[in-house]
Scaffold this motif. Sequence first.
Motif, PDB file in Angstrom:
ATOM      1  N   ALA A  31       0.927  -1.150   0.131  1.00 47.41           N
ATOM      2  CA  ALA A  31      -0.149  -0.128  -0.275  1.00 47.41           C
ATOM      3  C   ALA A  31       0.925   1.286  -0.109  1.00 47.41           C
ATOM      4  CB  ALA A  31      -1.006  -0.172   1.120  1.00 47.41           C
ATOM      5  N   THR A  32       0.449   2.202  -0.570  1.00 45.45           N
ATOM      6  CA  THR A  32       1.146   3.411  -0.803  1.00 45.45           C
ATOM      7  C   THR A  32       0.021   4.514  -0.569  1.00 45.45           C
ATOM      8  OG1 THR A  32       2.747   2.898  -2.365  1.00 45.45           O
ATOM      9  CG2 THR A  32       2.190   4.997  -2.560  1.00 45.45           C
ATOM     10  N   VAL A  33       0.682   5.815  -0.044  1.00 47.43           N
ATOM     11  CA  VAL A  33      -0.285   6.800   0.485  1.00 47.43           C
ATOM     12  C   VAL A  33       0.206   8.061   0.156  1.00 47.43           C
ATOM     13  CG1 VAL A  33       0.588   6.837   2.726  1.00 47.43           C
ATOM     14  CG2 VAL A  33      -1.643   7.683   2.172  1.00 47.43           C
ATOM     15  N   TYR A  62      12.667   8.812  -5.845  1.00 41.77           N
ATOM     16  CA  TYR A  62      11.741   9.542  -5.172  1.00 41.77           C
ATOM     17  C   TYR A  62      10.284   9.018  -5.266  1.00 41.77           C
ATOM     18  CZ  TYR A  62      14.985  13.361  -3.902  1.00 41.77           C
ATOM     19  OH  TYR A  62      16.086  14.079  -3.324  1.00 41.77           O
ATOM     20  N   VAL A  63       9.733   8.629  -4.085  1.00 45.02           N
ATOM     21  CA  VAL A  63       8.532   7.808  -3.735  1.00 45.02           C
ATOM     22  C   VAL A  63       7.549   8.669  -3.226  1.00 45.02           C
ATOM     23  CG1 VAL A  63       9.561   5.763  -4.670  1.00 45.02           C
ATOM     24  CG2 VAL A  63       9.272   6.145  -2.180  1.00 45.02           C
ATOM     25  N   PHE A  64       6.243   8.002  -2.915  1.00 44.30           N
ATOM     26  CA  PHE A  64       5.266   8.152  -1.876  1.00 44.30           C
ATOM     27  C   PHE A  64       5.666   7.265  -0.772  1.00 44.30           C
ATOM     28  CE2 PHE A  64       3.273   8.684  -6.152  1.00 44.30           C
ATOM     29  CZ  PHE A  64       3.335  10.115  -6.077  1.00 44.30           C
ATOM     30  N   PRO A  65       5.381   7.495   0.498  1.00 45.67           N
ATOM     31  CA  PRO A  65       5.426   6.708   1.500  1.00 45.67           C
ATOM     32  C   PRO A  65       4.722   5.311   1.334  1.00 45.67           C
ATOM     33  CG  PRO A  65       4.313   8.411   2.420  1.00 45.67           C
ATOM     34  CD  PRO A  65       4.760   8.710   0.857  1.00 45.67           C
ATOM     35  N   GLY A  66       4.918   4.123   1.668  1.00 41.30           N
ATOM     36  CA  GLY A  66       4.472   2.936   1.806  1.00 41.30           C
ATOM     37  C   GLY A  66       5.099   1.752   1.862  1.00 41.30           C
ATOM     38  N   GLY A  67       4.599   0.623   1.772  1.00 46.18           N
ATOM     39  CA  GLY A  67       5.332  -0.637   1.746  1.00 46.18           C
ATOM     40  C   GLY A  67       4.477  -1.726   1.915  1.00 46.18           C
ATOM     41  N   ALA A  68       4.972  -2.971   2.012  1.00 44.63           N
ATOM     42  CA  ALA A  68       4.195  -4.270   1.972  1.00 44.63           C
ATOM     43  C   ALA A  68       3.197  -4.170   3.033  1.00 44.63           C
ATOM     44  CB  ALA A  68       5.064  -5.558   2.089  1.00 44.63           C
ATOM     45  N   ILE A  69       2.177  -4.954   2.908  1.00 47.57           N
ATOM     46  CA  ILE A  69       1.140  -5.190   3.689  1.00 47.57           C
ATOM     47  C   ILE A  69       1.553  -6.427   4.678  1.00 47.57           C
ATOM     48  CG2 ILE A  69      -1.328  -5.965   4.127  1.00 47.57           C
ATOM     49  CD1 ILE A  69      -2.070  -4.365   1.509  1.00 47.57           C
ATOM     50  N   GLN A  88     -16.303   1.186   3.040  1.00 41.93           N
ATOM     51  CA  GLN A  88     -15.153   0.796   2.962  1.00 41.93           C
ATOM     52  C   GLN A  88     -15.179  -0.833   3.311  1.00 41.93           C
ATOM     53  OE1 GLN A  88     -12.978   3.375   5.285  1.00 41.93           O
ATOM     54  NE2 GLN A  88     -11.152   3.089   4.184  1.00 41.93           N
ATOM     55  N   SER A  89     -14.716  -1.664   2.291  1.00 46.02           N
ATOM     56  CA  SER A  89     -14.570  -3.253   2.411  1.00 46.02           C
ATOM     57  C   SER A  89     -13.527  -3.453   3.557  1.00 46.02           C
ATOM     58  CB  SER A  89     -14.278  -3.962   1.156  1.00 46.02           C
ATOM     59  OG  SER A  89     -12.902  -3.339   0.626  1.00 46.02           O
ATOM     60  N   ASP A  90     -13.567  -4.689   3.946  1.00 49.11           N
ATOM     61  CA  ASP A  90     -12.455  -5.179   4.871  1.00 49.11           C
ATOM     62  C   ASP A  90     -10.928  -4.999   4.100  1.00 49.11           C
ATOM     63  OD1 ASP A  90     -14.100  -5.736   6.841  1.00 49.11           O
ATOM     64  OD2 ASP A  90     -14.302  -7.847   6.164  1.00 49.11           O
ATOM     65  N   LEU A  91     -10.842  -5.288   2.767  1.00 44.63           N
ATOM     66  CA  LEU A  91      -9.615  -5.440   2.096  1.00 44.63           C
ATOM     67  C   LEU A  91      -9.260  -3.765   2.054  1.00 44.63           C
ATOM     68  CD1 LEU A  91      -7.332  -6.402   0.452  1.00 44.63           C
ATOM     69  CD2 LEU A  91      -8.861  -6.274  -1.429  1.00 44.63           C
ATOM     70  N   HIS A  92     -10.010  -2.897   1.583  1.00 41.79           N
ATOM     71  CA  HIS A  92      -9.614  -1.536   1.506  1.00 41.79           C
ATOM     72  C   HIS A  92      -9.430  -0.965   2.947  1.00 41.79           C
ATOM     73  CE1 HIS A  92     -12.062  -1.168  -2.318  1.00 41.79           C
ATOM     74  NE2 HIS A  92     -10.788  -1.977  -2.589  1.00 41.79           N
ATOM     75  N   CYS A  93      -9.896  -1.393   4.186  1.00 45.20           N
ATOM     76  CA  CYS A  93      -9.667  -1.030   5.414  1.00 45.20           C
ATOM     77  C   CYS A  93      -8.278  -1.416   5.859  1.00 45.20           C
ATOM     78  CB  CYS A  93     -10.436  -1.483   6.337  1.00 45.20           C
ATOM     79  SG  CYS A  93     -10.296  -0.774   7.955  1.00 45.20           S
ATOM     80  N   THR A  94      -7.698  -2.671   5.496  1.00 47.04           N
ATOM     81  CA  THR A  94      -6.594  -3.396   5.666  1.00 47.04           C
ATOM     82  C   THR A  94      -5.786  -2.467   4.882  1.00 47.04           C
ATOM     83  OG1 THR A  94      -7.324  -5.688   6.008  1.00 47.04           O
ATOM     84  CG2 THR A  94      -5.126  -5.221   5.200  1.00 47.04           C
ATOM     85  N   GLN A  95      -5.659  -2.124   3.550  1.00 46.53           N
ATOM     86  CA  GLN A  95      -4.845  -1.248   2.893  1.00 46.53           C
ATOM     87  C   GLN A  95      -4.682   0.049   3.468  1.00 46.53           C
ATOM     88  OE1 GLN A  95      -6.961  -1.601  -0.757  1.00 46.53           O
ATOM     89  NE2 GLN A  95      -5.993  -3.518  -1.419  1.00 46.53           N
ATOM     90  N   ALA A  96      -5.753   0.677   4.087  1.00 51.60           N
ATOM     91  CA  ALA A  96      -5.762   1.857   4.668  1.00 51.60           C
ATOM     92  C   ALA A  96      -4.633   1.790   6.128  1.00 51.60           C
ATOM     93  CB  ALA A  96      -6.956   2.445   4.947  1.00 51.60           C
ATOM     94  N   ILE A  97      -5.114   0.865   6.791  1.00 52.76           N
ATOM     95  CA  ILE A  97      -4.177   0.546   7.914  1.00 52.76           C
ATOM     96  C   ILE A  97      -2.795   0.336   7.703  1.00 52.76           C
ATOM     97  CG2 ILE A  97      -4.100  -1.154   9.892  1.00 52.76           C
ATOM     98  CD1 ILE A  97      -6.827  -1.635   9.779  1.00 52.76           C
ATOM     99  N   ALA A  98      -2.681  -0.399   6.461  1.00 51.81           N
ATOM    100  CA  ALA A  98      -1.081  -0.722   6.190  1.00 51.81           C
ATOM    101  C   ALA A  98      -0.439   0.881   5.892  1.00 51.81           C
ATOM    102  CB  ALA A  98      -1.036  -1.675   5.143  1.00 51.81           C
ATOM    103  N   ALA A  99      -1.139   1.708   5.331  1.00 50.10           N
ATOM    104  CA  ALA A  99      -0.577   2.880   4.663  1.00 50.10           C
ATOM    105  C   ALA A  99      -0.552   3.877   5.964  1.00 50.10           C
ATOM    106  CB  ALA A  99      -1.781   3.620   3.766  1.00 50.10           C
TER     107      ALA A  99
END
Length: 566
Positions: A31-33, A62-69, A88-99
């Motif tokens: 996930a990247t934010v 140069y990148v946006f912050p983020g990394g592996a889930i 927000q689905s469970d998957l999208h919530c997981t991705q947001a949490i990782a970000a």
Amino acid sequence: MGQRAADNRPMPRIHQQLHPHREPVPTRPAATVLLLRDTHDGVLEVLMTRRSASASFAPGAYVFPGGAIDATDAAPEAHALADRRPTQSDLHCTQAIAAIRESYEELGVLLARRTDGRPADASDIAALDRHAPFFAQCAAHGLRLAADQIFWLAHWTADRDLPRRFDVPFLVARMPAGQEPVADETEQFEPVWVRPQDALARHEAGQFFMIFPTIRTLQRLTRYAHTQALLDALQGERPLWVSCPRAGLLGGKEARYMEDEAPFGELALVCPDGQIVHPLDWQSERPVPLLRNVQRLTAPNPGVMTGPGTNSYLVGDPATGYIAIDPGPADTDHLERLWRAAGGDIRSIVCTHSHPDHSPGAAPLQQMCARAGRAAPPVLGLPSAPTARADSQFTPDRALQNGELLALTGKGPDGEIIHTLQVVHTPGHAANHLCLLLIEDGLLFSGDHILNGSTTIINPPDGNMAHYLDALDRLDQLCEQHGADYILPAHGHVLGDARGAIAQLKAHRLAREAKVIAAMQQLPEGTVEQWVELAYADVPPRMWPLAQRSLIAHVERIRAMEPGND
């Protein structure tokens, strides 16, 4: 490997592929934010950092912050800490949490709020340890993760050729007020706020290295003046774009493309597994193999109407002989190259229509074959209608029938070889226009009916917009029936997602027609020139004389649909 026919055969046939199958590396979820803010004068900026020079992926970029889930991002304990939108689905919530976790670990930015709803501030950040488990600390300090304030911008899957591949949602969030990014100085360095257009300019100048998805994302961000304008476009829980890019060679160097860019379909056809071997430079000196049984040779007649030139195609192989499609203008060098690419064994010559950049080469190519001692291949097509221009008169040796099959057969080491072209009458661009479907490989040779990078001119009286749109519908049905997913046009690169391309083209034509109707309503007594200025305001004025022809075709269709004209 492309679509499949109704009997579940891969399309195109695997043994016709130019390159051996190579399984791409499996992807890893990440996930990247993009943390956004507006300058004092209201201009959007995005936070970027420089990756370590020793990083295993995109070193020094140069990148946006983020990394592996991580597994912990999907754990019930983490989800219990997160505020989320009902949509927000469970998957999208997981991705947001990782970000959120990655933003904190890499930059010390905390996208969270206290239990009373106030946003986390510097004192909350100071109470946490960036090297200790993140979620346990948030729970201990009564912090809620602001997953509901993170929105889905795009979804990228890393290119098939890369040794490390990630499947990555690109998310966006406002930078929390009162916080300052502090890089971890391990994975990320030099946090910098930058306007998208400035980052792109610095990259072009060689001062700000970025990888392809970052570049394309910043290019899209330049369309938004400020943060709220972007967030307003992200309310549907759907990404603005989804991409798994492909790479080819341009000027001998790697060049990458997204699905909406002209070379993408050709790379999908020729290098389905991501091999970076296919040259994309336009040249007329030698044939370009697309499959083992399909070659393209582009005539040296580039121009406003022809793009990079007219594409002549050879279908077949040494065991079956060849069918030449659209020999192009009567250019001796081009025709000789076409003849040599077929080893002199051309069994028939098909012209998709009679325009001067398509059919004049047919008779000289036929004579060239005869002079070499082989039987003169018949010139096939449809005779030009009385409405054709003087420079578009054409009489084939034999007129093709709609639905007719042209078959090449031969014996190969593994048995019988068959290449079958089905004829489809597609009037519209010209009254005698036809397309050809290579049934066994699901390839549609579209002549000028469908182009890559532009829309074809519909020029009455030989052109007819109603016939053109009806033919698009028939081509769509044919592609669905045969699992055809690639279109080989007479001008431009191969198009992928054939049915999607046809639908997009039809929608474009109907949208243009709506503009024509609006222009006619605004100026009921207006001239064609006045209507063009209104209906084609998005087209450069130098192209308006050509646009007038298609506008007239739209007007004819509009008036034919009026009550009393059926």
